[in-house]
Scaffold this motif. Structure first.
Motif, PDB file in Angstrom:
ATOM      1  N   LEU A 188      -5.647  17.925  45.047  1.00 26.17           N
ATOM      2  CA  LEU A 188      -4.318  18.513  45.005  1.00 26.17           C
ATOM      3  C   LEU A 188      -3.470  17.799  43.960  1.00 26.17           C
ATOM      4  O   LEU A 188      -3.738  16.647  43.595  1.00 26.17           O
ATOM      5  CB  LEU A 188      -3.645  18.408  46.380  1.00 26.17           C
ATOM      6  CG  LEU A 188      -4.443  18.958  47.574  1.00 26.17           C
ATOM      7  CD1 LEU A 188      -3.656  18.763  48.854  1.00 26.17           C
ATOM      8  CD2 LEU A 188      -4.799  20.416  47.361  1.00 26.17           C
ATOM      9  N   ASN A 189      -2.417  18.502  43.518  1.00 27.89           N
ATOM     10  CA  ASN A 189      -1.468  17.886  42.592  1.00 27.89           C
ATOM     11  C   ASN A 189      -0.360  17.214  43.391  1.00 27.89           C
ATOM     12  O   ASN A 189      -0.466  17.035  44.597  1.00 27.89           O
ATOM     13  CB  ASN A 189      -0.928  18.911  41.601  1.00 27.89           C
ATOM     14  CG  ASN A 189      -0.263  20.085  42.297  1.00 27.89           C
ATOM     15  OD1 ASN A 189       0.236  19.964  43.406  1.00 27.89           O
ATOM     16  ND2 ASN A 189      -0.263  21.246  41.650  1.00 27.89           N
ATOM     17  N   LYS A 190       0.722  16.861  42.733  1.00 24.96           N
ATOM     18  CA  LYS A 190       1.771  16.057  43.362  1.00 24.96           C
ATOM     19  C   LYS A 190       2.665  16.860  44.302  1.00 24.96           C
ATOM     20  O   LYS A 190       3.476  16.293  45.029  1.00 24.96           O
ATOM     21  CB  LYS A 190       2.624  15.389  42.303  1.00 24.96           C
ATOM     22  CG  LYS A 190       3.346  16.371  41.388  1.00 24.96           C
ATOM     23  CD  LYS A 190       4.133  15.632  40.323  1.00 24.96           C
ATOM     24  CE  LYS A 190       4.853  16.610  39.387  1.00 24.96           C
ATOM     25  NZ  LYS A 190       5.607  15.869  38.345  1.00 24.96           N
ATOM     26  N   GLU A 191       2.520  18.201  44.359  1.00 30.24           N
ATOM     27  CA  GLU A 191       3.367  19.012  45.219  1.00 30.24           C
ATOM     28  C   GLU A 191       2.950  18.873  46.679  1.00 30.24           C
ATOM     29  O   GLU A 191       1.856  18.421  46.999  1.00 30.24           O
ATOM     30  CB  GLU A 191       3.277  20.484  44.800  1.00 30.24           C
ATOM     31  CG  GLU A 191       3.769  20.759  43.393  1.00 30.24           C
ATOM     32  CD  GLU A 191       3.690  22.242  43.084  1.00 30.24           C
ATOM     33  OE1 GLU A 191       3.940  23.052  43.997  1.00 30.24           O
ATOM     34  OE2 GLU A 191       3.360  22.588  41.941  1.00 30.24           O
ATOM     35  N   ALA A 192       3.837  19.307  47.575  1.00 31.51           N
ATOM     36  CA  ALA A 192       3.523  19.366  49.000  1.00 31.51           C
ATOM     37  C   ALA A 192       2.660  20.598  49.274  1.00 31.51           C
ATOM     38  O   ALA A 192       2.884  21.670  48.691  1.00 31.51           O
ATOM     39  CB  ALA A 192       4.801  19.407  49.821  1.00 31.51           C
ATOM     40  N   TYR A 193       1.672  20.442  50.180  1.00 31.42           N
ATOM     41  CA  TYR A 193       0.729  21.516  50.480  1.00 31.42           C
ATOM     42  C   TYR A 193       0.669  21.747  51.979  1.00 31.42           C
ATOM     43  O   TYR A 193       0.907  20.841  52.788  1.00 31.42           O
ATOM     44  CB  TYR A 193      -0.665  21.164  49.972  1.00 31.42           C
ATOM     45  CG  TYR A 193      -0.901  21.503  48.512  1.00 31.42           C
ATOM     46  CD1 TYR A 193      -1.606  22.631  48.136  1.00 31.42           C
ATOM     47  CD2 TYR A 193      -0.407  20.672  47.503  1.00 31.42           C
ATOM     48  CE1 TYR A 193      -1.816  22.939  46.803  1.00 31.42           C
ATOM     49  CE2 TYR A 193      -0.610  20.968  46.162  1.00 31.42           C
ATOM     50  CZ  TYR A 193      -1.323  22.108  45.824  1.00 31.42           C
ATOM     51  OH  TYR A 193      -1.537  22.414  44.513  1.00 31.42           O
ATOM     52  N   ILE A 194       0.317  22.998  52.317  1.00 39.84           N
ATOM     53  CA  ILE A 194       0.028  23.383  53.694  1.00 39.84           C
ATOM     54  C   ILE A 194      -1.477  23.648  53.772  1.00 39.84           C
ATOM     55  O   ILE A 194      -2.001  24.484  53.027  1.00 39.84           O
ATOM     56  CB  ILE A 194       0.819  24.617  54.134  1.00 39.84           C
ATOM     57  CG1 ILE A 194       2.319  24.356  54.002  1.00 39.84           C
ATOM     58  CG2 ILE A 194       0.464  24.986  55.555  1.00 39.84           C
ATOM     59  CD1 ILE A 194       2.829  23.231  54.875  1.00 39.84           C
ATOM     60  N   VAL A 195      -2.149  22.966  54.690  1.00 31.42           N
ATOM     61  CA  VAL A 195      -3.604  23.068  54.834  1.00 31.42           C
ATOM     62  C   VAL A 195      -3.917  23.555  56.235  1.00 31.42           C
ATOM     63  O   VAL A 195      -3.316  23.082  57.217  1.00 31.42           O
ATOM     64  CB  VAL A 195      -4.283  21.709  54.576  1.00 31.42           C
ATOM     65  CG1 VAL A 195      -5.790  21.819  54.748  1.00 31.42           C
ATOM     66  CG2 VAL A 195      -3.946  21.194  53.186  1.00 31.42           C
ATOM     67  N   SER A 196      -4.840  24.504  56.341  1.00 30.06           N
ATOM     68  CA  SER A 196      -5.259  25.022  57.656  1.00 30.06           C
ATOM     69  C   SER A 196      -6.779  25.103  57.700  1.00 30.06           C
ATOM     70  O   SER A 196      -7.434  25.360  56.678  1.00 30.06           O
ATOM     71  CB  SER A 196      -4.653  26.406  57.922  1.00 30.06           C
ATOM     72  OG  SER A 196      -5.181  27.355  57.006  1.00 30.06           O
ATOM     73  N   VAL A 197      -7.334  24.881  58.901  1.00 29.69           N
ATOM     74  CA  VAL A 197      -8.782  24.951  59.125  1.00 29.69           C
ATOM     75  C   VAL A 197      -9.003  25.764  60.400  1.00 29.69           C
ATOM     76  O   VAL A 197      -8.352  25.526  61.426  1.00 29.69           O
ATOM     77  CB  VAL A 197      -9.405  23.553  59.262  1.00 29.69           C
ATOM     78  CG1 VAL A 197     -10.899  23.655  59.582  1.00 29.69           C
ATOM     79  CG2 VAL A 197      -9.191  22.735  57.989  1.00 29.69           C
ATOM     80  N   ALA A 198      -9.946  26.733  60.332  1.00 25.21           N
ATOM     81  CA  ALA A 198     -10.298  27.563  61.486  1.00 25.21           C
ATOM     82  C   ALA A 198     -11.814  27.674  61.572  1.00 25.21           C
ATOM     83  O   ALA A 198     -12.498  27.822  60.554  1.00 25.21           O
ATOM     84  CB  ALA A 198      -9.674  28.948  61.382  1.00 25.21           C
ATOM     85  N   ALA A 199     -12.342  27.581  62.797  1.00 19.58           N
ATOM     86  CA  ALA A 199     -13.776  27.774  63.030  1.00 19.58           C
ATOM     87  C   ALA A 199     -14.038  29.261  63.279  1.00 19.58           C
ATOM     88  O   ALA A 199     -13.180  29.976  63.814  1.00 19.58           O
ATOM     89  CB  ALA A 199     -14.233  26.946  64.224  1.00 19.58           C
TER      90      ALA A 199
END
Length: 869
Positions: free
Chosen positions: A400-411
């Motif tokens: 990722l770069n320096k920005e804020a990110y939203i990460v999600s994981v689903a099975a």
């Protein structure tokens, strides 16, 4: 003595008869030795009696008296022997309790033992009555009965199973129809000798060498003991679209009693549990297959299924069929994955690596077989730029770069996706808040406990992360979510002993993660594996700085609490200083100067301390201040002396005139030849107390051979003509005094002026120091006698006469004189005779002070040479 029964006595008589008969047979018919009875089996605790018979080969050299007996390897006492005749010896052993033993017969002749023969003896018990007879009937296959034999006989025992037909008239005995032999506790009748009847009884007889016993005939109906072969499962299936259901189908065995209804039982259990569930299904004799539906099962769960059947008349179930496994219909996972992240350090361009990791779904029952995980991430301010990755593992790395990110994981599985687990990755320049004030950790017997205090009570969810301090792989970290609690417990088995762990507590609010509070702990400690190594550096006079490095993390074995510096002077008492664990150097003070010390460092944790290797150092004799205090005066002194020396070099003439003025040596005077006779010298200086009252001081006549004369002036007449007696260069104005411009002016000194310098170089006068001073009058007479001609001549030329009184009043002491008023030093001429040279060089004369004011003491040092031409 043990009592011998009639049976034993009869047996012994028979054996004796056999032995007697055998001894009468032909010698070729007997072996070299024999033992009777061979391999006997007796009742345990009874008496054993054996016979050993010698063959013809051993007679007549040896007889029965040479026979000895051994039980196993031990010699049997001779009181148990019995000599029957010359060739037969017997042995009797009472209360024989060995279960099995070897009895050996030896012949001992001329001290040598020779084995003749041996036999094995067994002891046991007669059989007990067989009990608990039971039978199993496999239709048209076999009939098998079993029983219990009771006590172990330890002897070979034969069993006989009798199958008898029970007559209708109960008073008569059953008729034996069949029997079978066995050496074990079971026996079988095989088809076709397996008639199906309900009028059989079964009896068992046991027999061995010690006796026999028989059981009662037990009636057992055949239909009660009928047992089938296990059925065969044909299928276990799930029905598409129907969840939580399995259908089981099986086939019945072929050989069953006809015209009898059956009951079948289906057993099943899920693979996550050991509990068993049963379903009973009734079948009639005409049905060859059976089936049933298993309902109320868990979604997407694997089950194991088995079936067994029984006739409604029998009490014996068949064995379970081979188990078959199957899985119920799946559904989409209903739980979120347990998601966590480790954010790596950012690079210069702001890019960073984010390590995502999650745990497999632990929902129970499981929703289905997980096919993979869907990872989605996008910038917080631009959700359109969403990126989707698929992973079949439980970890991944995002760049990722320096920005804020939203990460999600689903099975996901075949039925759908699980709910998303969401985390927010902050930007690189974002400052996270600290919501935990303090935290601590401790251990109990079985658990590790972490407690913390939060400054924001509205935070109700936390993540506890722990990993080994030496762990460098971010995916090696463990974590656990905690809700509605400010403490966390886990089993000690999750931690290794003697390893330092970093434990961090992260508060969660929404999808954001606040700053963690981190601590270190050991679940179990021991002393450090090694101690710190001291670096002594450069010592001083009374102090030294000791430095050391931290112990490597893998050898600390606990949290280092402090360091202790042990130091000991040579032949002295050991001292120590303790510092905190964050201090890595310490200055030892108040040490003894110029002394050798031994120092070592001890690192301590909760379990104890370990000392490092000792180092030695020696304090200095002087420190810098001492050297400065010593060098500064010395340097200043040297500078002063150097300056003085330079000054002396530059001003040596001035210093010489001031400190060492030129003093005339009377010995070099040519004015007069001083008498060499010591007596004359003594008379010349004898009178010190008298004042020189000579009216006139005459001038010496020039000696013969001198071209220029010496004029001795009367100082009384010429002193007034001198400008100043103390000035440098007093010029005499008397015209009668010779003056030569080339040789210099004759300076007027009080009281005499001597001229003619050329003659002085030719004539060397000696001044002789007398041991006793003579009166002044003698000095005057001597002077007057030697100077009369000159004085007379001078009187004719001079008009003024200087009286001695006037001279005494006006004469001043010359500061350049070497001899003071009270001390005179006389120099000895090198031309004097040797005996005069040895006279004392100095003589002290004390001038009298007889109320005479201004008296002058005139010495010969007051003469100064003047040259006149």
């Amino acid at each position: 003595m043990p009592v011998v029964t009639e049976k034993e006595m009869f047996s012994c008589l028979i054996w004796m008869f056999v032995l007697l008969c055998s001894s009468l047979t032909d010698e070729n018919s007997i072996r070299d030795a024999d033992i009777f009875p061979p391999s006997p089996e007796i009742e345990r605790g009874s008496t054993l009696k054996l016979f050993c018979i010698l063959g013809k080969r051993y007679t007549p050299q040896r007889n029965a008296s040479h026979i000895i007996w051994k039980l196993n390897h031990e010699l049997i006492a001779r009181e148990n022997y019995n000599i029957v005749n010359e060739t037969v010896s017997s042995i009797t052993i009472h209360n024989f309790t060995y279960s099995k033993a070897h009895v050996k017969c030896f012949t001992k002749y001329l001290g040598k033992e020779q084995l003749l023969i041996h036999t094995e003896v067994k002891s046991g018990f007669p059989p007990d009555t067989p009990r608990n007879i039971s039978c199993v009937y496999y239709f048209e296959v076999e009939l098998t009965c079993t029983w219990t034999s009771g006590r172990e006989t330890n002897l070979t025992t034969n069993y006989t199973l009798y199958r008898k037909m029970i007559p209708e008239e109960r008073m008569t005995f059953p008729k034996t129809e069949a029997s079978c032999q066995s050496k074990t506790e079971s026996c079988s009748f095989y088809y076709p000798d397996t008639p199906y009847s309900s009028s059989f009884c079964f009896q068992v007889k046991a027999e061995n060498v010690l006796g026999k016993a028989s059981s009662d005939c037990v009636p057992i109906p055949m239909e009660k003991i009928e047992k089938f072969e296990p059925p065969e499962i044909l299928s276990v299936k799930k029905i598409t679209g129907i969840r939580q259901l399995l259908t089981v189908t099986w086939k019945m065995p072929e050989k069953i009693v006809p015209s009898q209804d059956l009951n079948c039982q289906v057993q099943y259990r899920n693979m996550y549990s050991n509990s068993l569930e049963f379903v009973t299904v009734a079948l009639n004799s005409a049905e060859k297959t059976g089936s049933c539906n298993l309902t109320g099962l868990w979604d997407s769960t694997e089950y194991s299924v088995a079936v067994r059947c029984v006739s409604i008349m029998s009490k014996l179930w068949s064995e379970w069929s081979r188990g078959i496994t199957a899985r119920t219909e799946e559904k989409a996972p209903s739980e979120k994955v347990d998601l966590w992240r480790v954010i790596g350090s950012s690079h210069s361009d702001g890019n960073r690596c984010v390590h995502l990791m999650w745990k497999p779904l632990n929902s129970f029952p499981a929703s289905g077989r997980i096919l993979g995980y869907k990872i989605q991430y996008s910038p917080e301010n631009n959700v359109v730029l969403k990126t989707t990755n698929i992973s079949t593992g439980n970890k991944t790395i995002l760049h990722l770069n320096k920005e804020a990110y939203i990460v999600s994981v689903a099975a996901y599985n075949s039925a759908g996706n699980s709910p998303e687990a969401i985390l927010r990755i902050p930007s690189t320049d974002e400052k996270t808040s600290q919501m935990i004030e303090t935290a601590r950790t401790f251990t109990t017997n079985e658990e590790v406990v972490v407690e913390w205090i939060a400054s924001e009570p509205e935070v109700t969810e936390y993540v506890v992360e722990w990993y080994e301090e030496v762990e460098t792989n971010p995916f090696g970290r463990l974590w656990q979510y905690v809700s509605n609690s400010t403490n966390w417990k886990t089993n000690k088995k999750h931690f290794k002993p003697f390893i330092c762990y970093n434990i961090s507590v992260y508060p969660l609010y929404g999808n954001k993660v606040a700053a963690p509070y981190s601590i270190q702990t050991f679940v179990q400690e021991k002393e450090p594996s090694e101690g710190p190594v001291a670096d002594t550096g450069i010592p001083g006079k009374n102090e030294i700085t000791i430095k050391w490095n931290e112990i490597s993390k893998d050898k600390r074995n606990g949290l280092i609490k402090n360091y202790t510096i042990f130091y000991k002077p040579e032949d002295g008492k050991e001292l120590n200083e303790t510092v905190n664990s964050d201090v890595l150097q310490y200055r030892l003070k108040s040490l003894q100067a110029n002394t050798q010390y031994t120092v070592h460092i001890m690192a301590s944790n909760g379990a104890g301390g370990t000392r490092g290797e000792p180092k030695t150092f020696k304090t200095l004799k002087f420190n810098k201040e001492d050297i400065i205090f010593i060098a500064l005066p010395v340097g200043l002194s040297m500078v002063f002396l150097l300056g003085l020396w330079i000054t002396c070099i530059l001003k040596k003439h001035t210093f010489k005139k001031v400190c060492w003025p030129d003093i005339p040596n009377p010995a070099e005077s040519i004015a007069v030849e001083w008498p060499l006779d010591p007596s004359m010298t003594n008379s010349f200086l004898k009178s010190e107390a008298k004042i020189i009252d000579s009216e006139n001081i005459s001038v010496l006549e020039p000696s013969e051979g001198s071209q220029e004369g010496l004029s001795l002036m009367n100082c009384e007449n010429h002193v007034p003509e001198c400008d100043d007696i103390n000035t440098k260069g007093m010029n005499c104005v008397n015209k009668n005094i010779p003056y030569n411009e080339e040789n210099g002016a004759v300076k007027c000194f009080s009281p005499y002026v001597i001229t003619d310098q050329d003659v002085r170089s030719k004539r060397h006068l000696a001044w002789i120091l007398a041991r006793e001073t003579q009166p002044t009058e003698m000095l005057e007479e001597d002077l007057c006698d030697s100077q009369k001609p000159s004085i007379k001549n001078e009187e004719n030329d001079n008009q003024e006469v200087l009286n001695l009184e006037d001279f005494g009043e006006k004469a001043l002491f010359n500061p350049y004189l070497k001899n003071s008023v009270k001390t005179r030093e006389f120099l000895i001429s090198e031309n004097l005779p040797e005996h005069s040279r040895n006279e004392p060089k100095t003589q002290t004369a004390v001038l009298p002070q007889q109320n005479v004011t201004g008296q002058s003491y005139v010495t010969l040092d007051m003469f100064r040479l003047a040259t006149s031409h």
